[in-house]
Design an enzyme around this catalytic site. Structure first.
Site, short mmCIF file in Angstrom:
data_model
loop_
_atom_site.label_atom_id
_atom_site.label_comp_id
_atom_site.label_asym_id
_atom_site.label_seq_id
_atom_site.Cartn_x
_atom_site.Cartn_y
_atom_site.Cartn_z
N HIS A 1 0.84 -1.19 0.00
CA HIS A 1 0.00 0.00 0.00
C HIS A 1 0.88 1.25 0.00
O HIS A 1 1.80 1.35 0.80
CB HIS A 1 -0.89 0.05 1.24
CG HIS A 1 -1.68 -1.18 1.48
ND1 HIS A 1 -1.84 -1.72 2.73
CD2 HIS A 1 -2.36 -2.00 0.62
CE1 HIS A 1 -2.59 -2.81 2.66
NE2 HIS A 1 -2.91 -3.01 1.38
N TYR B 1 4.85 1.92 13.44
CA TYR B 1 5.19 2.99 12.50
C TYR B 1 4.60 4.33 12.94
O TYR B 1 3.49 4.42 13.45
CB TYR B 1 4.74 2.64 11.07
CG TYR B 1 3.30 2.23 10.90
CD1 TYR B 1 2.37 3.11 10.35
CD2 TYR B 1 2.89 0.93 11.24
CE1 TYR B 1 1.05 2.72 10.16
CE2 TYR B 1 1.58 0.55 11.04
CZ TYR B 1 0.66 1.44 10.52
OH TYR B 1 -0.65 1.05 10.33
#
EC number: 1.1.1.133
Length: 459
Positions: free
Chosen positions: A67, A130
């Site tokens: 993605h 993240y």
């Protein structure tokens, strides 16, 4: 173990690998997962994370992606091991380029906006974390590509056919069918004024905002724009009625447009990490110096200059800013050159002040210089920008226009500022408006001579 982080490049532009020292003992280990000062000094962007996300993968073989998200991210493992793969899905020559990295807690990867991100857990209990610099929203549309597309040539440790992959990710398109992620673009405020029209011509891919529908003085207006679409805002809007600014109603309007509005813009720029280009004026100086450089302290004579100086001070607090200071602007609209050309055609013989000195700046040149600063990556800060060549008085400019229009320049009569202003309610003006151009010339931009631009303009 090294004493500090180290950064490595990859085949994908902007995709950076960070080797993170793990400081351990018999209790375990500690790491600085994101240390702004150290990492920015090593070359990572100061990307301003606002959200921290964690993905837990129960079993080896769990595979996610590919993605490309509309934000930057810094990824790393907290536990376990993984194989990371990235694909450049941005438009341009790098489209389709891949990079792979073996992931463990001692490695982080900076992933720029538009680069497809994926990973495959190689141990049970792998935890992937993240940082991102935009808040996640459920309506975000991702650009994606198939994990097993042969065109990518990714050698997955566990074949995708045998891996744990979501139905959605198995349905992602092949690279040949992917539309590259739309890049961020510039937004022009005040896009329908003289400078705004020149900027729209110079930046055809930029979006334009009409001040009739976007009130820069209203803080609520800034909430109506999807700022994630933009990386640059060019402020070509200003209150420029110099004489009216000296009156009560004009004073309020000038301060609102030239100062207060920029507080709202600066707040927005900080929140969304925008580069701001703001156009300033020679009126921030009193004109006692014959030539003005960028380091000269403000010394405005009137309300207009005071509001422009205040706006400059606000914009200078924005991390990524260009203040472009100019003078005697001539563009597509009513201005001094057009007035003199009309008077020459109509047989009028005007009186023009001969004790104010400067250089004309044509909006085409101003727009060209702004594009140069953005494209060249010039250091942020303030730059003077006008036409080049010998300075002249308004009287000399008028004579030049008359001559080019076929009229005798002797039909223009010189007069002093004081004489011209008798009986008129005029704001004070700097006598000397010549700008030193050395700083912008050092970036590689060479302003055209005023005479050349004047030829083109009158033609």
């Amino acid at each position: 173990m090294s004493s500090g982080p180290a950064v490595r490049s990859t085949p994908i532009e902007g995709l950076l690998v960070v080797d993170l020292p793990l400081h351990g003992d018999n209790r375990g280990w500690f790491k600085e997962n994101w240390q702004r000062e150290k990492m920015v000094a090593l070359g990572l962007p100061d990307f301003g994370p606002v959200q921290n996300n964690v993905s837990y993968n129960a079993t080896a073989g769990a595979t996610r992606g590919i993605h490309a998200e509309p934000w930057d991210k810094l990824v790393s493992l907290m536990t376990g091991k993984a194989f990371g793969a990235w694909v450049d899905l941005r438009p341009g020559p790098g489209f389709g380029t891949t990079a792979t990295v073996d992931l463990h807690p001692g490695v982080a990867v900076f992933v720029p906006r538009g680069v497809g991100n994926s990973y495959q857990a190689l141990e049970d209990g792998t935890t992937y974390a993240y940082l991102v610099n935009e808040h996640w929203r459920p309506d975000v549309v991702y650009t994606a590509v198939a994990l097993d597309d042969p065109a990518l040539g990714i050698d997955w440790p566990i074949p995708i056919a045998e891996a744990e992959v979501s139905d959605k990710d198995r349905a992602n398109p092949l690279l040949a069918d992917v539309t590259p992620m739309e890049p961020r673009r510039a937004l022009i405020l005040g896009a329908y004024g003289q400078l705004g029209r020149a900027l729209r011509a110079a930046l055809p891919d930029a979006d334009a905002v009409d001040l009739d529908t976007f009130d820069m003085t209203d803080p609520g207006a800034y909430e109506t724009i999807d700022w994630s679409r933009y990386d640059t805002v060019i402020n070509a809007a200003a209150y420029t009625a110099v004489d009216t600014a000296e009156k009560p109603e004009g004073r309020v309007a000038a301060w609102a447009a030239n100062a207060t509005a920029l507080v709202h813009l600066a707040t927005t720029a900080a929140r969304h990490r925008l580069t701001v280009v703001h156009v300033s004026s020679d009126y921030v100086f009193d004109g006692t110096r014959e030539v003005h450089d960028e380091a000269e302290p403000f010394s405005p004579l009137g309300v207009y200059g005071q509001t422009k100086a205040a706006g400059d001070a606000v914009v200078s607090t924005i991390a990524r800013h260009y203040i472009v200071r100019t003078s005697w602007v001539i563009g597509d609209g009513g201005n001094f050159v057009r007035t003199m050309a009309r008077l020459a055609k109509d047989g009028v013989s005007p009186s023009v002040v001969d004790d104010q000195f400067g250089r004309l700046t044509f909006t085409t040149e101003l727009a060209r210089g702004i594009v140069h600063l953005l494209d060249s990556g010039a250091p942020y800060g303030t730059y003077n920008l006008s036409g080049s060549g010998e300075p002249a008085s308004w009287y000399e400019v008028a004579r030049d226009v008359f001559a080019r229009c076929g009229r005798d320049p002797e039909d223009v009569t010189p007069t002093s500022t004081e004489s011209y202003g008798e009986g008129k309610d005029l704001a004070p003006r700097p006598r000397h408006s010549v700008l030193d151009l050395a700083k912008i010339e050092a970036t590689g931009f060479v302003p055209l001579p005023v005479s050349d631009s004047l030829d083109s303009y009158l033609a």
